[in-house]
Write a protein that holds these residues in place. Structure first.
Motif, PDB file in Angstrom:
ATOM      1  N   ILE A   7       0.884  -1.273  -0.014  1.00 43.63           N
ATOM      2  CA  ILE A   7       0.068   0.095  -0.106  1.00 43.63           C
ATOM      3  C   ILE A   7       0.880   1.279   0.040  1.00 43.63           C
ATOM      4  N   ALA A  11       1.270   4.101  -2.832  1.00 43.67           N
ATOM      5  CA  ALA A  11       0.714   5.475  -2.194  1.00 43.67           C
ATOM      6  C   ALA A  11       0.521   6.627  -3.349  1.00 43.67           C
ATOM      7  N   ILE A  14      -2.628   7.897  -5.230  1.00 48.43           N
ATOM      8  CA  ILE A  14      -3.783   8.863  -4.579  1.00 48.43           C
ATOM      9  C   ILE A  14      -3.977   9.943  -5.333  1.00 48.43           C
ATOM     10  N   LEU A  57      -7.623   3.683  -0.516  1.00 45.42           N
ATOM     11  CA  LEU A  57      -6.190   3.824  -0.392  1.00 45.42           C
ATOM     12  C   LEU A  57      -5.877   4.897   0.898  1.00 45.42           C
TER      13      LEU A  57
END
Length: 699
Positions: A7, A11, A14, A57
């Motif tokens: 994750i 990132a 995003i 997310l």
């Protein structure tokens, strides 16, 4: 564990996902405009879905950070020259995780709401593309690991606000408003740029912690002047002054209401104005060691909070009333930061984002309902003097607006009570005078918010009262006449043109129906209101002084979580009840006054206004700040330009013309001497020799 790390590895998606949506839809609008506009729902669905993925997310990262995962930073070398290294990338820490959740949730709900609000607008797809780009810019700003990268996204946020405030660019007020926002923010951003360059010159870094440590060490060792360091910090603060609408660069925020209501909600809740407070939080290591800079920040915030509240009292436009309310609440956040209450300022940023987004979306719902009665005239549809009694026609909008009103007024247990009370408590500890300003502002806030609620949702419906409509139209004509002055086109023409353009922008063919009463908004608009009502009611409970999970999660960069826990453990009930009781007490006084003036009608507001006419005019004319700016900066710059033009014409051009004239005259004279005759040249030589002989003889 690997999935958690994955994750963090991804990132960067995003901010990139909304950017991708805006790019693809934008290319479609440019290259295949007709097809893209015909597939409007598909385009909107695509953009909303990408932001939805970014939101999921963001929640995953927030949960991971809440569970104790260490901060994660990934950077690449972007440019280098000798010892100079410039990196770009992204960072995920507690502050970033919180901001990502706030921005994505509010932006997602605003986008869902937009489908209903902009359903008949020809620019529906373009609006979604702008919204997506705006969200991407703010998300990029939030994840930036250094000050230079923040500045890049900072400017992108400013550009997107220009596009969205001026979305209905065919209307002159909208075109003027977006220019005003752009120019005002350039003033603040110029100060920010100077501050960034000065900080790099002083510390040799763009990294937040490094800048703070080096500057503090240099000041403490005497190697750097405290005065110069404070000036640099205040220059950096000018950026948030403009973005977060602090005095004196607040003037763009009320005019930003000329944009569609969904963008008003996004600007005022989770993006542009939040960026300023976020930057103060990121730069806290630089500010906290400089008492003068902290005092400037605290008092700027306190004065802005008070000023915004006093102006909101007399506003009749529902969106402008909320705009000045935002300005006032941002003042609270900035005051908290200046008082050293890092956690309290960010806590209010979070609670305010949800209840203010809901209030703005409620105002859009009200306007949507009013347009069915008064037509697509923003002057009439947004004026609370034509509303009243809407609760029975729009019950969901009324209930959610009431929840937002109770939250912003600091009524327990609504979200605003916990965050505002924490700010007031911290302000009292730092400086009782700051607390006094904040406490008085809390009472004014309760008064003007319930004034808005009662004027809009209680009493009899006034939307069909022709005398009020005519009064509002006359006021608007007078305002336009004053604004354009002698020699301008007939104000009536301007108004008609505005109405025509607004109608074209809002209506689709066949959408010309009118009714006698307003109606509740469609589900796509109502569901986001109900969703935002939940955090507006409950989210404050994560930051109660006796179990402050928020403070434990979000604490100042140089402060350990243990310190935050200690402050929670040292909770004093008597102090809490005294501070909370005083803030709720002044709030109840404000609410009671609003009830007596606008619900039970036992007090006549017009009579009071007559008795305190100078104060009433001060509030109604927005403390004359716009008038002062008009005289000093607009007319002053024009006079300066005329003076410079005079100097240019008379002196600069005069010197150039004189040089040309001298050249012309000397050339005319020389042409008689340069005639090509040898005898004439011999005569000149003879005359010169004779002159020299005579001269030598005389000496």
């Amino acid at each position: 564990m690997e999935s958690v790390e994955l994750i963090y590895e991804y990132a960067w998606l995003i901010p990139v996902l909304p950017l991708l949506g805006a790019t693809l839809v934008g290319i479609g609008l440019i290259s295949y405009s007709k097809a893209t506009n015909e597939l409007r729902r598909l385009s909107a669905g695509f953009i909303v879905s990408l932001l939805g993925v970014a939101m999921v997310l963001s929640f995953a990262l927030f949960w991971s950070q809440f569970q104790g995962h260490e901060s994660y930073t990934k950077v690449i070398e972007w440019a280098s020259a000798g010892d100079f290294r410039l990196t770009m990338g992204y960072t995920i820490d507690h502050l970033t995780a919180l901001m990502l959740v706030i921005v994505t949730t509010v932006a997602f709900l605003v986008m869902v709401y937009t489908d209903g609000y902009m359903a008949h607008d020809p620019g529906y797809v373009r609006f979604y593309a702008y919204l997506s780009l705006f969200s991407s810019s703010m998300l990029g700003l939030v994840v930036s690991p250094n000050l230079l990268e923040i500045y890049i996204f900072w400017e992108l946020v400013g550009m997107c606000s220009y596009l969205l405030i001026g979305f209905w660019y065919g209307r002159k007020p909208a075109a003027d408003a977006c220019q005003k926002a752009f120019v005002t923010n350039r003033v603040g951003d110029f100060g920010l740029l100077l501050g960034i360059l000065a900080l790099f010159w002083a510390t040799g870094s763009f990294e937040f912690d490094v800048m703070g440590e080096r500057l503090t060490d240099m000041v403490q060792s005497g190697g750097f002047s405290v005065a110069i360091a404070s000036v640099i910090a205040i220059l950096v603060f000018l950026g948030p002054v403009a973005k977060s609408a602090q005095f004196p660069l607040h003037v763009w925020l009320p005019d930003a209401m000329e944009g569609p209501t969904p963008i008003s909600a996004l600007i005022h809740a989770a993006t542009m104005v939040a960026a300023g407070v976020f930057l103060i939080a990121r730069m806290f290591p630089v500010f906290e060691g400089l008492p003068v800079a902290m005092d400037v920040i605290a008092w700027t915030g306190a004065f802005t909070a008070f000023m915004g509240a006093t102006i909101a009292i007399t506003q009749n436009d529902i969106k402008k009333g909320l705009a000045y309310s935002t300005m006032s609440q941002l003042g609270y956040m900035v005051m908290a930061m200046g008082a050293g209450a890092y956690g309290a300022g960010l806590f209010h940023l979070m609670t305010h984002a949800y209840f203010k987004a809901m209030l703005f979306l409620c105002s859009g719902s009200v306007i949507h309902g009013m347009e069915a009665v008064v037509g697509h005239d923003p002057v009439l549809a947004q004026d609370m003097r034509l509303m009243g009694g809407l609760r029975k026609y729009m019950p969901i909008t009324a209930i959610t607006f009431l929840i937002g009103t109770l939250a912003i007024c600091g009524v327990p247990p609504f979200a605003g009570f916990w965050s505002k009370d924490e700010i007031l408590g911290s302000a009292f500890a730092a400086n009782p005078a700051l607390w006094a300003v904040g406490w008085l502002t809390a009472g004014i806030t309760a008064f003007y918010m319930f004034r808005m609620y009662f004027s809009t949702f209680e009493g009899a419906f006034r939307g069909t009262d022709e005398s009020i409509k005519q009064q509002l139209k006359d006021e608007n004509l007078q305002r336009l006449g004053l604004a354009f002055g002698p020699g301008a086109m007939n104000p009536q023409e301007l108004t008609l043109d505005t109405e025509t353009i607004t109608t074209e922008l809002h209506q689709s063919p066949g959408d010309h129906h009118h009714s006698e009463t307003p109606h509740e908004s469609p589900l796509s608009m109502v569901i986001p209101l109900m969703a935002l009502a939940v955090p507006s009611l409950l989210i404050g409970l994560v930051g109660t002084p006796f179990a402050n999970y928020f403070e434990e999660f979000i604490h100042a960069p140089g402060e350990a979580a243990a310190v935050a826990l200690e402050s929670t453990e040292a909770f004093d009930w008597s102090e809490f009840l005294l501070m909370a009781g005083s803030s709720v007490g002044i709030g109840l006084i404000g609410i009671t006054l609003a009830v007596m003036m606008y619900l039970s009608k036992k007090i006549d507001p017009a009579a009071i206004a007559q008795k305190i006419q100078p104060l009433y005019q001060l509030s109604l004319n927005k403390w004359y700040i716009d008038d002062i700016n008009e005289v000093v900066f607009v007319q002053g710059s024009r006079k300066l330009a005329k003076s410079v033009l005079e100097i240019d014409i008379r002196i600069v051009d005069g010197l150039v013309n004189l040089a040309g004239f001298v050249t012309l005259v000397s050339g005319e004279g020389l042409k008689y001497l340069e005639n090509g005759r040898a005898q004439f040249y011999a005569l000149i030589v003879f005359g010169a020799v004779l002159g020299l002989v005579l001269l030598s003889g005389l000496t």
